[in-house]
Design a protein around this motif. Sequence first.
Motif, PDB file in Angstrom:
ATOM      1  N   UNK A  39       0.863  -1.182   0.000  1.00 13.02           N
ATOM      2  CA  UNK A  39       0.000   0.000   0.000  1.00 13.02           C
ATOM      3  C   UNK A  39       0.898   1.230   0.000  1.00 13.02           C
ATOM      4  N   UNK A  40       0.697   2.142  -0.926  1.00 14.28           N
ATOM      5  CA  UNK A  40       1.598   3.261  -1.116  1.00 14.28           C
ATOM      6  C   UNK A  40       1.500   4.350  -0.042  1.00 14.28           C
ATOM      7  N   UNK A  41       0.320   4.847   0.311  1.00 14.75           N
ATOM      8  CA  UNK A  41       0.215   5.995   1.210  1.00 14.75           C
ATOM      9  C   UNK A  41       0.428   5.629   2.678  1.00 14.75           C
ATOM     10  N   UNK A  42      -0.266   4.639   3.150  1.00  9.91           N
ATOM     11  CA  UNK A  42      -0.135   4.175   4.528  1.00  9.91           C
ATOM     12  C   UNK A  42      -0.544   2.708   4.550  1.00  9.91           C
ATOM     13  N   UNK A  43      -0.334   2.027   5.630  1.00 13.69           N
ATOM     14  CA  UNK A  43      -0.584   0.587   5.632  1.00 13.69           C
ATOM     15  C   UNK A  43      -1.987   0.210   6.106  1.00 13.69           C
ATOM     16  N   UNK A  44      -2.858   1.172   6.322  1.00 13.97           N
ATOM     17  CA  UNK A  44      -4.202   0.841   6.773  1.00 13.97           C
ATOM     18  C   UNK A  44      -5.217   1.243   5.715  1.00 13.97           C
ATOM     19  N   UNK A  45      -6.044   0.309   5.277  1.00 14.42           N
ATOM     20  CA  UNK A  45      -7.105   0.569   4.310  1.00 14.42           C
ATOM     21  C   UNK A  45      -8.448   0.235   4.947  1.00 14.42           C
ATOM     22  N   UNK A  46      -9.455   1.002   4.607  1.00 16.10           N
ATOM     23  CA  UNK A  46     -10.817   0.761   5.091  1.00 16.10           C
ATOM     24  C   UNK A  46     -11.517  -0.234   4.161  1.00 16.10           C
ATOM     25  N   UNK A  47     -12.368  -1.083   4.729  1.00 17.35           N
ATOM     26  CA  UNK A  47     -13.188  -1.974   3.911  1.00 17.35           C
ATOM     27  C   UNK A  47     -14.056  -1.125   2.983  1.00 17.35           C
ATOM     28  N   UNK A  48     -14.252  -1.568   1.773  1.00 17.71           N
ATOM     29  CA  UNK A  48     -15.007  -0.945   0.678  1.00 17.71           C
ATOM     30  C   UNK A  48     -14.294   0.252   0.048  1.00 17.71           C
ATOM     31  N   UNK A  49     -13.103   0.616   0.499  1.00 15.77           N
ATOM     32  CA  UNK A  49     -12.367   1.741  -0.077  1.00 15.77           C
ATOM     33  C   UNK A  49     -11.950   1.417  -1.515  1.00 15.77           C
ATOM     34  N   UNK A  50     -12.082   2.403  -2.417  1.00 17.72           N
ATOM     35  CA  UNK A  50     -11.708   2.235  -3.822  1.00 17.72           C
ATOM     36  C   UNK A  50     -10.205   2.423  -3.975  1.00 17.72           C
ATOM     37  N   UNK A  51      -9.581   1.551  -4.775  1.00 15.44           N
ATOM     38  CA  UNK A  51      -8.136   1.575  -4.976  1.00 15.44           C
ATOM     39  C   UNK A  51      -7.784   1.254  -6.425  1.00 15.44           C
ATOM     40  N   UNK A  52      -6.562   1.641  -6.807  1.00 14.86           N
ATOM     41  CA  UNK A  52      -5.966   1.161  -8.055  1.00 14.86           C
ATOM     42  C   UNK A  52      -4.773   0.309  -7.658  1.00 14.86           C
ATOM     43  N   UNK A  53      -4.378  -0.600  -8.540  1.00 15.53           N
ATOM     44  CA  UNK A  53      -3.303  -1.533  -8.204  1.00 15.53           C
ATOM     45  C   UNK A  53      -2.764  -2.195  -9.456  1.00 15.53           C
ATOM     46  N   UNK A  54      -1.622  -2.828  -9.304  1.00 12.76           N
ATOM     47  CA  UNK A  54      -1.046  -3.689 -10.327  1.00 12.76           C
ATOM     48  C   UNK A  54      -1.073  -5.108  -9.782  1.00 12.76           C
ATOM     49  N   UNK A  55      -0.804  -6.075 -10.616  1.00 12.62           N
ATOM     50  CA  UNK A  55      -0.763  -7.464 -10.163  1.00 12.62           C
ATOM     51  C   UNK A  55       0.609  -8.067 -10.408  1.00 12.62           C
ATOM     52  N   UNK A  56       0.917  -9.078  -9.629  1.00 12.42           N
ATOM     53  CA  UNK A  56       2.177  -9.817  -9.763  1.00 12.42           C
ATOM     54  C   UNK A  56       1.922 -11.256  -9.352  1.00 12.42           C
ATOM     55  N   UNK A  57       2.802 -12.139  -9.747  1.00 11.09           N
ATOM     56  CA  UNK A  57       2.722 -13.543  -9.345  1.00 11.09           C
ATOM     57  C   UNK A  57       3.358 -13.683  -7.962  1.00 11.09           C
ATOM     58  N   UNK A  58       2.614 -14.242  -7.032  1.00 11.05           N
ATOM     59  CA  UNK A  58       3.125 -14.483  -5.688  1.00 11.05           C
ATOM     60  C   UNK A  58       4.150 -15.623  -5.766  1.00 11.05           C
ATOM     61  N   UNK A  59       5.400 -15.371  -5.376  1.00  8.11           N
ATOM     62  CA  UNK A  59       6.429 -16.405  -5.491  1.00  8.11           C
ATOM     63  C   UNK A  59       6.204 -17.598  -4.551  1.00  8.11           C
ATOM     64  N   UNK A  60       5.405 -17.404  -3.523  1.00  5.39           N
ATOM     65  CA  UNK A  60       5.152 -18.504  -2.575  1.00  5.39           C
ATOM     66  C   UNK A  60       4.181 -19.547  -3.103  1.00  5.39           C
ATOM     67  N   UNK A  61       3.140 -19.075  -3.856  1.00  5.90           N
ATOM     68  CA  UNK A  61       2.122 -20.037  -4.278  1.00  5.90           C
ATOM     69  C   UNK A  61       1.786 -19.975  -5.764  1.00  5.90           C
ATOM     70  N   UNK A  62       2.406 -19.046  -6.520  1.00  4.40           N
ATOM     71  CA  UNK A  62       2.172 -18.963  -7.955  1.00  4.40           C
ATOM     72  C   UNK A  62       0.866 -18.297  -8.354  1.00  4.40           C
ATOM     73  N   UNK A  63       0.113 -17.752  -7.401  1.00  4.77           N
ATOM     74  CA  UNK A  63      -1.157 -17.090  -7.707  1.00  4.77           C
ATOM     75  C   UNK A  63      -0.942 -15.585  -7.856  1.00  4.77           C
TER      76      UNK A  63
END
Length: 72
Positions: A39-63
């Motif tokens: 999370x770029x601004x701070x580490x706390x997000x509210x439920x239902x908050x709108x966000x933009x993001x990118x995706x990556x493959x998780x190296x632990x599980x491949x998802x």
Amino acid sequence: MTTQTEQSTGSVKFFDPYKKWGILTPDNGEELWFHGSYVRERTYLEDTERVSFETAINPRNGKLMAINIKRL
């Protein structure tokens, strides 16, 4: 970690500020896990908050996981 650089949007379904992880619901796809360190601004997000993001493959599980999360 393989990154897909296209920006996507969605909303926070759940975020645990103590364990620093959560779930995003993208506007067009399946739910994605994320860690609070992506999370770029701070580490706390509210439920239902709108966000933009990118995706990556998780190296632990491949998802897919969400990274570079920003508030809209």
